[in-house]
Design an enzyme around this catalytic site. Structure first.
Site: not given
Lengths: 390, 383, 390, 383
Positions: C127, C159, C242, C375
């Site tokens: 991002s 993160s 995953e 999202s």
């Protein structure tokens, strides 16, 4: 009704009127959610007409009561919560006010007194098999021939057309014009030769909808309302007071009372449903929503009362009021549980009331509230565009 | 529809059931079945027998096919897909299992061949249309007399009851705190059926018993032991009902999806609206989950034959809670997204809508089932 | 772990391993929802690495366990439900498998053992301030200069960048190419001069996100993964196993246990919350959803186990699993009520557990699950297009 | 914002409060207030006093302005809009009303001028941060002694407590089944405040009382009568809290709407997505309803001064249930629609998100309030 009482006094007057005058058979049918036969509805309408209470929201010269917006809302609510039948809004809230505003003197003189007497029923011919929410694509056409139009085509989802004396409808009068441009607003006598009404049975077991076919139906020029090709403007102009009514406060309160009765009288495994926590929680959620809806409608009523334009945001009342109706009907069905699984529910060991026998039908019927008159999705679009500027 | 959860035989079973429904059970058959006083066409029931569906889950020794409960749920799902009106779940599964598992040999010999080949039909008359975990057992009483029992009273409304040939009735015994389970032949004197159609067209009914003489009881037990014994058939009925309902909502979803892709509004298909797309996705995912959970419940039923009732009941209650919620969501979306046509009797989706609405209530609403789940989660000592 | 036990035996083995070997301080922190300090996480990773249990889902040659898909899922679930810390998925589930698949021998030899030892942490640089879900518009650029790239630009929402030794990131290597065409996948040592990490404090009170600035950061050519300008293909290729993990079954079960503990130990007005009907109803609703999610994930696991492609419909697992995590966190907060209003909640008369002190923070943190990694709205779009054909 | 529900004076009050917040209460003031040990900047509190807000609802005879409760809620809504951190609701409204209505003249003379001009601050120490209808009154006890009372115990956590100059404390009397209401001066010996910040930065605290000597009680009553008397102040606090929260969600909504209209994704503003539009509409409508209901509750409060507690309580509980539900919906949508930036401390919406999350819990969750509504609806005999 006294001429200028306080709103609270006015409410009391309406309440004692309806409680004393509404025939018992009608009250019981409405309370328990049964359909009211047409002739009983008309009998009640005549009684209201005699007291000048059938069209109190019309201008005084056409039989209206000269009431304030708040009084009109109170009147509607008290009628509902005291189990008077719902009025045919197509007749009293739609064509009546449209003729007041757009009709010529001849049309007003001919139709308004007939409607105000409670004898004449109307239906609305907007939707077509290929034009539902999207009215611009309608294809029923009216062609000039001599001193009249000849109408061909069909309308569908026409509520209560089987009982109607007249239809007001949208027809295409200029095939070359685009979308909404070539559409006219016309009054058609349902007894005209060439009209066929085909009832459509609903999953609720009742005939509400109809399909109406026009095969060379002759309509005199004098039945055109407004100018030719300006029907779209008229159709859009649901008047402001009528839009306030779409919050359906009274109808919601009536349904709340029915849900409460179901919960208070029905038991599951020996426990009164109104004592079940799931029922209390859902009931109170809906009651809070109704209180909020009523408070919110109050803002719009105050606007109208103060003479301000109501604004596009009034769409939210229709959106929320119609959804809430459905939520009450669902709660009632869930409260009754298996007792509402059959229309023969009265004939059971539990000795349940009439409410159970038609609970599932009313629940299905209520789904129409978020479809008809601009679906909830359309209301969302309107609010997004016109209010939030999206 | 290929599905990696099925083995080859199960896939064949699913395919053949789907073919049967598509070819042999159209609108005409559905209307005839609804119009039939029992809500069940005997010739269709015979076909179910010929196809082997009525004995899938019964042992081969009893003339059945030794299949699994999951197998019978596959058929149930396909019949649901076609909104078949016959009481396959109420009458074709658990009643036959109960008889095979609890009856003595000569009762089995008398009943099972006809139940399996579809010439006769038995029903769990004690299983109410409401919360299946609350069997109302006080309304029929049995008196012990010389040479048998005399039964009197009235059952609550049970699905598939009208037109059945044998009724499993539960009665409180007059001579002590026990319950008796009886199989009553429809021909017995003193028996009256009060038929009643559900609003979606399924047949149901109540049984009225006036001094009905019965020679034998299938079983007599103290109340807790009896309810424990019947739990298997109650859970099985609920799980099969979930499978059937999953089939119904899957097809209602497909009809709705097709309609929205085709139907034009404001110059484009309705399905071009992003809001409609996301709602369809939500519904699709919920149906996938409801199917997965219903099949898992059938799998648990197969795994714990006889033992570990807690896990079986929890899965049955959870599956019904989930299916009830999704069924409600499904029929409401089918109506709203179709518009007015979705509320008509004449358009195909109408029958699906009614069936799904009734299915959400049948054998216990979402709220009732969630209470059962919570009881099992939080009151493990009590369970 | 024994080489070929039944799934049930395997589960028992994992369970007894984690119950006996997980240090008590870590278990208690995870159980009550406290953050686990970095050095304790690494200590646990080292312990797992010693037992060859840190990267069991990798291919055997790089330290994997050669397990079936089902075994891998069981392992993950048991780790979660027995309060082992969540693994850094960026390190173990993303860059590891990416290097296995797209890295060259030198890259694999250099990084995979270091990761598998539990000592090396990674962060993900996708991002950017003007490219969130819409990665195609990213603008951090890498220009060739001599034997290395020079990187300029910035990444955001990275993160745990403050703890990371390395970053894998997407950079634009061809400014003239459109959208996704000119993007490359690159490995960057976080100690390289010119990198600044700015921590971003979250409303939960923790630093999870960071902004990372690149000011003429030199990156050797050998740190390019795959071909230049093919980074998009690599970034899209989250491997199948995953994707199954994104159902977060174990994490949901852990949260269910925490919600249960909150309900069983906390009282409101003298009543144990777990005895309140609202709590029982909401808890059982979520438990049913979790049972359904697990059953549904089982279908996908069976597909993978049978060697079939997983399919685009696997998006539904991420969509529902992440939403359910949020619902558990909300239920826990609501169960604790005012006891969770302050981070100092431990210091109260009611003597509440650590769970209350961080309940609100965990609830806020959980909102990221439906934003990051595509999202929920993007998942809806994917399912609409690729599965329903809309 | 012009609103036809306001009269001219109310509109002026709303406008001036909004101007004050926009000009005088920015990010720096908010951070300073949060950092202050009491969660309240004394100079800001004085400004509230200068603006007349702390005496709006008090009688002119007491130095107040004789305004309505609806008026004070207008200010509350505007302060909420600016996420003002000072405990206006917890400390500036009901505590002052209680004192004006229940205290004897010399107590009023001692306290009211300072409370109204903002130089002092009182707080309802008995009002818990949890369900406000469940006052935990067993934890403080009062012993009657010569010349007054001795109090001991500990209060539950109360908003606005830290830094207050006077505490209204409820105590169970040792000499009979009665309760005493006391106003304690912060300077009394034996009083300790344990301050505690809520996660959204608001100041709260517990009061520890060790043999605190008090000369007079504001009131001593049997428990039911005392709770009946205090109901007015509890309901008032809840209603003002609703107004404040409505202001906070309105502004959070506007920030989110602006962001979505501006922020581009996949080549168009995020707000171009129909799904986003419909979600914004839903939230918008819910906020409109929550505001309308909160204002209706304030109106009911004004209408039934002293009598008809049932209607007032029902509106207060309903407003809080509604506001709690919408506040939750609002903060979750603000985060989801913003994306990651919505979860950061540094971006403006973050403070709104935290305040709304806490507001949903404060004075009773949606579930707790709904129980109160249901009690009032179904157990009218008991109420």
């Amino acid at each position: 009704m006294s001429s200028n009482p306080s709103l609270q006094e006015f409410r009391q007057q309406v309440r004692s009127f309806v409680r004393s005058k509404l025939p018992g058979d009608i009250r019981e049918a409405v309370r328990s959610g049964q359909p009211v036969p047409r002739e009983r509805s008309i009998a009640w309408n005549r009684l209201l007409a005699e007291e000048s209470l059938l069209v109190p929201h019309w201008p005084s010269q056409w039989g209206g009561g000269g009431w304030t917006v708040q009084q009109q809302m109170v009147f509607d609510e008290e009628m509902c919560t005291n189990d008077a039948p719902e009025q045919n809004s197509v007749t009293f809230d739609m064509i009546g006010p449209v003729l007041v505003r757009y009709g010529n003197d001849a049309q007003r003189g001919r139709f308004l007194p007939a409607i105000a007497s409670g004898e004449q029923w109307w239906c609305q011919g907007y939707s077509e098999p290929n034009a539902g929410s999207d009215l611009a694509s309608l294809s029923t056409r009216a062609e000039r021939r001599g001193d009249h139009y000849v109408v061909n085509g069909s309308k569908i989802w026409t509520s209560y057309a089987q009982y109607a004396d007249w239809m007001f409808c949208l027809v295409r009068t200029d095939a070359s014009a685009k979308a909404q441009q070539g559409i006219s607003f016309m009054l058609i006598d349902m007894k005209t030769p060439g009209i066929t009404v085909r009832p459509i049975l609903g999953i609720h077991g009742w005939v509400v909808f109809n399909e109406v076919f026009f095969d060379n139906v002759s309509v005199p020029f004098e039945n055109l309302v407004g100018e030719e090709n300006q029907g779209w403007t008229i159709a859009k102009s649901l008047l402001e007071f009528e839009r306030l009514k779409l919050a359906r406060i009274g109808e919601n309160k009536r349904r709340m009372a029915r849900a409460r009765e179901a919960g208070m009288t029905h038991c599951e495994a020996g426990v009164r449903v109104a004592n079940s926590s799931w029922f209390r929680q859902r009931f109170s959620e809906l009651e809070v929503r109704l209180m909020a809806l009523e408070a919110n409608a109050g803002r719009f009523i105050a606007r109208a009362q103060a003479g301000h334009p109501i604004g596009a945001d009034v769409s939210m009342l229709k959106m929320r009021g119609s959804q809430l109706i459905q939520l009450w009907e669902e709660l009632t069905v869930d409260a009754l549980g298996s007792a509402a699984l059959s229309h023969d529910a009265v004939d059971t060991a539990e000795g349940l009331s009439e409410i159970a026998a038609t609970a599932s039908s009313r629940r299905f019927l209520s789904r129409g509230y978020t479809i008809a008159g601009g679906s909830s999705e359309i209301q969302h679009n309107i609010l997004a565009k016109q209010v939030l500027g999206l | 529809m290929s599905d990696s959860m099925f083995n080859e035989e199960q896939q064949m079973l699913a395919d053949s059931a789907r073919r049967y429904v598509e070819r042999g059970y159209g609108a005409a058959e559905l209307q005839a079945s609804i119009a039939h006083p029992a809500g069940c066409l005997p010739e269709k029931w015979k076909e179910f027998g010929e196809l082997g569906w009525l004995g899938i889950v019964l042992p081969e020794a009893d003339g059945g096919f030794g299949g699994s409960f999951s197998d019978v749920c596959i058929v149930s799902e396909e019949l649901g897909r076609g909104v078949v009106n016959e009481p396959f779940v109420a009458s074709g599964i658990a009643a036959n299992m109960l008889l095979a598992e609890l009856a003595v040999e000569d009762v089995k010999a008398k009943w099972l061949p006809g139940l399996i080949d579809g010439s006769r039909r038995a029903v769990l008359a004690f299983l109410p249309t409401g919360n299946a975990y609350r069997i109302p057992c006080a309304d029929v009483r049995a008196r012990t007399v010389e040479g048998g029992f005399i039964l009197g009273g009235e059952t609550s409304l049970a699905l598939g009851l009208a037109g059945a040939d044998g009724y499993m009735v539960l009665a409180r015994m007059d001579d002590g705190p026990k319950m008796g389970l009886f199989l009553l032949d429809a021909g017995l004197p003193g028996l009256t059926v009060r038929p009643c159609a559900l609003y979606d067209g399924q047949g149901a009914g109540r049984l009225r018993l006036e001094d009905v003489p019965v020679a034998h009881a299938l079983d007599v037990q103290a109340e807790p032991a009896m309810l424990e014994r019947l739990a298997r058939y109650i859970d099985g009925t609920i799980i099969a009902h979930c499978a059937q309902t999953v089939g119904t909502m899957q097809r209602a979803f497909e009809i709705t999806l097709d309609y929205l892709k085709t139907r034009q509004q404001f110059g484009k298909p309705i399905s071009a609206n992003q809001v409609v797309q996301h709602r369809l996705v939500d519904l699709f995912v919920e149906i996938e989950e409801a199917r997965a959970l219903s099949r898992a419940a059938a799998g648990i039923f197969d795994e714990c034959r006889g033992e570990d009732n807690g896990a079986r009941r929890k899965y049955a209650a959870a599956a019904k809670a989930c299916v009830a919620q999704v069924a409600k969501h499904c029929w409401k979306e089918a109506v709203q997204l179709h518009g007015a046509i979705g509320m008509t009797q004449e358009y195909v989706v109408g029958q699906y809508v009614k069936r799904l609405a009734a299915a959400a209530t049948l054998y216990g609403t979402e709220e009732a089932q969630l209470e059962t789940v919570a009881d099992l989660t939080f009151d493990t000592v009590r369970a």
